[in-house]
Design an enzyme around this catalytic site. Structure first.
Site, PDB file in Angstrom:
ATOM      1  N   ASP A   1     -66.114 -84.824  94.208  1.00  0.00           N
ATOM      2  CA  ASP A   1     -66.274 -83.494  93.624  1.00  0.00           C
ATOM      3  C   ASP A   1     -66.828 -82.586  94.714  1.00  0.00           C
ATOM      4  OD1 ASP A   1     -67.206 -81.234  92.312  1.00  0.00           O
ATOM      5  OD2 ASP A   1     -67.928 -82.338  90.549  1.00  0.00           O
ATOM      6  N   HIS A   2     -66.006 -81.677  95.149  1.00  0.00           N
ATOM      7  CA  HIS A   2     -66.389 -80.869  96.313  1.00  0.00           C
ATOM      8  C   HIS A   2     -67.524 -79.891  96.001  1.00  0.00           C
ATOM      9  CE1 HIS A   2     -66.115 -79.690 100.330  1.00  0.00           C
ATOM     10  NE2 HIS A   2     -64.833 -79.401 100.443  1.00  0.00           N
TER      11      HIS A   2
END
Ligand code: COA
Length: 568
Positions: free
Chosen positions: A540-541
């Site tokens: 999850d950036h």
């Protein structure tokens, strides 16, 4: 046969109305007075009827257009003698005009009529600053026996003056009967389907008196006057008193909001003005609301239920095909291409689909690829075969991956978090529980191994095998599938060189493992055959940046490349 323009008839004084629904289509055969389209005036929604029997040649108007009397909205090929051919003076529309006029009478006239003809609310009982009234049906523009299609209030509801009480619908118009008073609804004397005429008893209400309303002490006539001036209004539309006009409760079908968002082209919405107003207020797209009223008519409860479900979905994250703000995928009729059969999704499949879509839509995914040299690890693993047989446990690559991931999560704790976007907080976990994706005949399941950092390889091998078997046997308890910080999904036993796994939210990363393969690796002097294990780390950036992801896979390759470091 002759053609004539279909014109907007007399709209009963309304200057301009908005087309909210096109009912007839080009090519349709219609009888005289069949509805062609629905317009919404400031008083009601009204269906404009065909001026004569015939075939619709074209409809030139569209939903959202504003039209006024005399505007051409289409062309009709008149069947029969053609005696109603348009002579340009609109006489062919006379009947339609008459009908529309009858249903949508001039507002000023109506108001005047309200003051003249309105059945006076019957005074029932006075009590302190409030009193009981029986609200009666006002003038319905000359119509009677109009069925109630919706009761807009419930007993005990508090209403403001002019709030809609019930909705009635003739064969061409939908109208709301507004409350002549501010107060509390008592007994409702009508039910859906009842036919109402002017003067019928509608409901009882306790009228809340204004601070300066001392009508209790006055006689009936005086009270009526007070009520007319302060609550029920004078209805003196001819009065020059703007104040009286403003506060006048018009016992006529009431004006609706002026803005209307046209439904998607071609989508018919069957809803009354109050429902449309409510939908506008709540921002609900009525074309998406399923009507539960007679003939699929949308009622207020449907709008509330729709908005509630949208809110629930928004809180849970987007569901499959809904709630994401992204239009769902429209399915063609597959049977036109060949034989098909339909089968209901299992609960697990439906739940997995929802979770996948929720994660896919909520999480900005990036996948980092790497390869670990597991030549030595594999040699060690294979050397454990006899020991494993004695223990009754098979040592696969999975326990090594679990151990390496646990170490990496502890070294790079930014991977062991969840995001609380509502509170703008990062939740750091002080435990290391790892989920393992298990392929089962009934779908994908993810049991969780707790405290991986505290367990040895044999323990992890035994526990992962046991949980995988339980998953296949549908024996997992809900608690055994909860609490993971991170997930490993290994397709290594099946094949493939790389893939992009979807993060198992609310975790922030997942490791995909593909099939190890022998590859020539340059050692600085020569190519060496090495067993390389492909790793695909999706993350999850929002929580993890690319450099950390590269550090994470670097660390994994080091740990798996020299498993002695797992002990450090
Ligand atoms: N490379 C090469 N071989 C591998 C490997 C890899 N990365 N991972 C496993 N293997 C080998 C094993 O060593 C074993 O071989 P062996 O019998 O010769 O020793 C064989 O593949 C089968 O291993 P498996 O039974 O899969 O055990 P595992 O511990 O590696 O995996 C599960 C257990 C539960 C993860 C696995 O059975 C499973 O279900 N994987 C699918 C997960 C999935 O569907 N993910 C997709 C989610 S979208």
């Amino acid at each position: 046969m002759s053609q004539q323009d279909i014109k907007v008839p007399d709209l009963g004084g309304a200057d301009e109305v908005e087309i909210i629904e096109i009912i007839a289509s080009e090519g349709d055969s219609v009888e005289a007075e069949d509805p062609i389209l629905t317009v919404e005036s400031d008083k009601a929604s009204v269906e404009l009827p065909a001026p004569a029997a015939g075939k619709i040649v074209k409809i030139t108007a569209k939903v959202g257009d504003k039209v006024k009397e005399g505007d051409v909205i289409g062309t009709l090929e008149v069947s029969g003698g053609g005696d109603s051919a348009d002579d340009g003076d609109g006489s062919g529309d006379a009947k339609a005009e008459k009908d529309a006029k009858a249903e949508n009478d001039d507002k000023t006239d109506s108001e005047a009529k309200a003051s003249d003809d309105k059945p006076a609310p019957k005074k029932a009982k006075s009590s302190g600053g409030s009193r009981k009234e029986t609200v009666k049906v006002p003038s319905l523009d000359g119509f009677d026996n109009i069925p109630v299609i919706e009761i807009n209030v419930s007993e005990g509801d508090s209403v403001e003056q002019e709030d809609p009480l019930v909705t009635v619908e003739s064969d061409k118009a939908t109208m709301e009967i507004p409350s002549p008073f501010k107060g509390k609804i008592g007994k409702i004397l009508v039910k859906e389907g009842d036919k109402l005429s002017e003067g019928s008893d509608l409901l009882e209400m306790t009228v809340v008196a204004d601070g300066d309303d001392n009508g209790d002490d006055e006689d009936d006539g005086a009270e009526q006057d007070a009520s007319a001036g302060k609550e029920s209004g004078s209805g003196q539309s001819g009065s020059s008193s703007g104040k009286a006009q403003d506060s006048a409760p018009q016992s006529q079908p009431q004006p609706q909001g002026s803005t209307y968002e046209p439904p998607s082209p071609g989508t018919k919405v069957h809803a009354g003005p109050a429902v449309r107003k409510l939908a506008r207020e709540l921002g609900a797209d009525l074309t998406r609301v399923k009507g539960s009223g007679p003939k699929g008519r949308i009622i207020k409860d449907d709008v509330h239920a729709y908005v509630k479900s949208q809110l629930q979905q928004a809180q849970q994250g987007p569901g499959v095909g809904t709630g994401s703000g992204i239009p769902g995928v429209k399915l063609p009729d597959f049977s036109q291409f060949g034989e098909v059969e339909r089968e209901g999704m299992s609960r697990m499949m439906a739940a997995t689909a929802t979770n996948m879509q929720r994660s896919w839509l909520n999480v900005p995914h990036v996948t980092q690829f790497d390869e670990a040299d597991i030549t030595e690890m594999e040699a060690f693993r294979k050397a454990q075969k006899t020991a494993g047989e004695k223990k009754g446990v098979k040592m696969t690559p999975l326990p090594f991956l679990l151990k390496a991931c646990a170490a990496a999560l502890m070294e790079l704790p930014q991977f062991n978090v969840s995001l609380d976007m509502e509170r703008k907080e990062v939740i750091r976990k002080k435990y290391v529980h790892i989920g393992i994706a298990v392929d089962t005949p009934h779908g994908l399941m993810v049991p969780v191994i707790r405290n991986v950092d505290q367990k040895g390889l044999w323990e992890l091998a035994a526990e992962s095998a046991e949980l995988a078997q339980k998953a296949r046997d549908k024996q997992l308890k809900p608690a055994e599938m909860q609490g993971a910080c991170f997930t490993i999904t290994s397709l290594g036993g099946i094949g493939g060189t790389a893939f992009t796994p979807i993060v198992n939210t609310p975790e922030v990363a997942i490791l995909g493992v593909s099939k190890a393969a022998m590859k020539p690796v340059w050692d600085g002097k020569a190519f060496e055959p090495r067993l390389m294990l492909p790793l695909s780390l999706s993350y999850d950036h929002r929580a993890v940046n690319g450099a950390d992801a590269a550090r994470f896979t670097n660390l994994l390759t080091q740990l798996l490349g020299d498993i002695r470091t797992l002990l450090l």
